[in-house]
Design an enzyme around this catalytic site. Sequence first.
Site, PDB file in Angstrom:
ATOM      1  N   HIS A  65      41.475 -12.801 -11.282  1.00 27.80           N
ATOM      2  CA  HIS A  65      40.624 -11.752 -10.717  1.00 27.80           C
ATOM      3  C   HIS A  65      40.823 -11.655  -9.210  1.00 27.80           C
ATOM      4  O   HIS A  65      40.988 -12.664  -8.526  1.00 27.80           O
ATOM      5  CB  HIS A  65      39.152 -11.940 -11.089  1.00 27.80           C
ATOM      6  N   ASP A 177      38.896 -18.408  -4.223  1.00 28.47           N
ATOM      7  CA  ASP A 177      38.406 -17.975  -5.540  1.00 28.47           C
ATOM      8  C   ASP A 177      38.352 -16.450  -5.482  1.00 28.47           C
ATOM      9  O   ASP A 177      37.412 -15.897  -4.937  1.00 28.47           O
ATOM     10  CB  ASP A 177      37.028 -18.588  -5.806  1.00 28.47           C
ATOM     11  N   GLU A 211      35.148  -9.831 -11.709  1.00 24.25           N
ATOM     12  CA  GLU A 211      34.866 -11.080 -12.438  1.00 24.25           C
ATOM     13  C   GLU A 211      33.558 -11.692 -11.967  1.00 24.25           C
ATOM     14  O   GLU A 211      32.776 -12.196 -12.761  1.00 24.25           O
ATOM     15  CB  GLU A 211      36.013 -12.084 -12.228  1.00 24.25           C
ATOM     16  N   GLU A 212      33.341 -11.638 -10.656  1.00 22.46           N
ATOM     17  CA  GLU A 212      32.166 -12.329 -10.089  1.00 22.46           C
ATOM     18  C   GLU A 212      30.848 -11.692 -10.536  1.00 22.46           C
ATOM     19  O   GLU A 212      29.787 -12.276 -10.351  1.00 22.46           O
ATOM     20  CB  GLU A 212      32.240 -12.363  -8.550  1.00 22.46           C
ATOM     21  N   ASP A 234      42.030 -19.292 -12.751  1.00 25.06           N
ATOM     22  CA  ASP A 234      40.874 -19.211 -11.851  1.00 25.06           C
ATOM     23  C   ASP A 234      40.690 -20.567 -11.185  1.00 25.06           C
ATOM     24  O   ASP A 234      41.337 -21.543 -11.568  1.00 25.06           O
ATOM     25  CB  ASP A 234      39.616 -18.800 -12.641  1.00 25.06           C
ATOM     26  N   HIS A 321      32.696 -20.858  -3.554  1.00 25.06           N
ATOM     27  CA  HIS A 321      31.682 -19.856  -3.178  1.00 25.06           C
ATOM     28  C   HIS A 321      31.084 -20.102  -1.792  1.00 25.06           C
ATOM     29  O   HIS A 321      30.003 -19.609  -1.490  1.00 25.06           O
ATOM     30  CB  HIS A 321      30.595 -19.714  -4.253  1.00 25.06           C
TER      31      HIS A 321
HETATM   32 ZN   LIG Z   1      33.932 -17.275  -8.355  1.00 27.88          ZN
END
Ligand SMILES: [Zn+2]
Length: 354
Positions: A65, A177, A211-212, A234, A321
């Site tokens: 993603h 990410d 995706e998030e 991922d 994150h």
């Molecule tokens: Zn993430």
Amino acid sequence: MDESRVAFLRRMIATPSPSGFEQPVQQVIREEIQHYTNEVRTDVHGNVIAALNPTSHPRVMLTAHCDELGFLVRYIDEQGFLYFAPIGGYDPSTLPGERVHIHTAAGPILGIIGRKGVHLMDREERGRAPKLSEMWIDIGVSSKEEALKLVAPGSVATRAAQLELLREHLVVSRALDNKSGIFTIVEAMCRLHEQREKLKASVYFVSAVQEEIGGRGAATSSYSVDPLIAVAVDTIWTSDHPGTSKQEIGEIKLNGGPALTIGGFVNPRVYQLLVAAANEAGIAYQLDPEAGATSTDNDPIRLTRAGVATALVNIPSRYMHTASEIVSLKDLDEIAELLACFVLSIDEQTNVIP
Ligand SMILES: [Zn+2]
């Protein structure tokens, strides 16, 4: 790793892509992937789909993603402070004092996430994590009128951190990410393109959106590609720093190589093919045993149409994150090599029925 390759990762990090607002980074990705594929298209959802050897069988999809966490400006008060909603899942304690860029048609505007100062807090406030509703973005103006000349409600922002070398193979940035995941599948496509005479399957590259906020781009793109096999890449948290428990999450470390998921949400034969490819290529791998959902794009792809034989390859990462996620360029290189070797091992006889 070659600096010219790292430059592509740096360019993706420098280009914002909060979920739902990914097209700037998709443009960077389209420009790169066109060199290694026969066709590139973008669907109505914003996913970028590119194919190498598209008429062969079976179809194998490599996906990651491209969206990242962000902020959506919802309201500007009389003093010109911006109030925001989070895009994706944050630990609110990582936000106060962060520098952000608000993305406007005229370019990025610097802002600071403000919160009441520690000297002004009472005991209760000091003892607990901050709430998002107690924060705002300060862009250094003194009125709503002045703010509105620069930023409109509905603008998106991202944290300002950019890619930096930490030490040896380790790099640090926001949004690794999952731009590091995109990096590995672009790199795999590059290596497959170099060896395309040996390729028996068709390979679909998917840079998936959203995706998030719930695996949405993976669901629509896998329906359209209709692959037999799909591998999602991922990032995953490591257990190699204080505050984590190997007893609870298993043993995954930076520089330890690809972490392969095993469990009910991945196809056991595709997992075995990845293990075989790793052994053949001499790549050490790690295990990510997952008893249930993986909470990655693997999960929606697995349930597409009559089912897809999926697998999940994880990039070890610390501090996910936050503005300072760490990954290893050595791990990224090994994952790209593993994916390329895996795809080259697939032909029409490959059996993915468990
Ligand atoms: Zn993430």
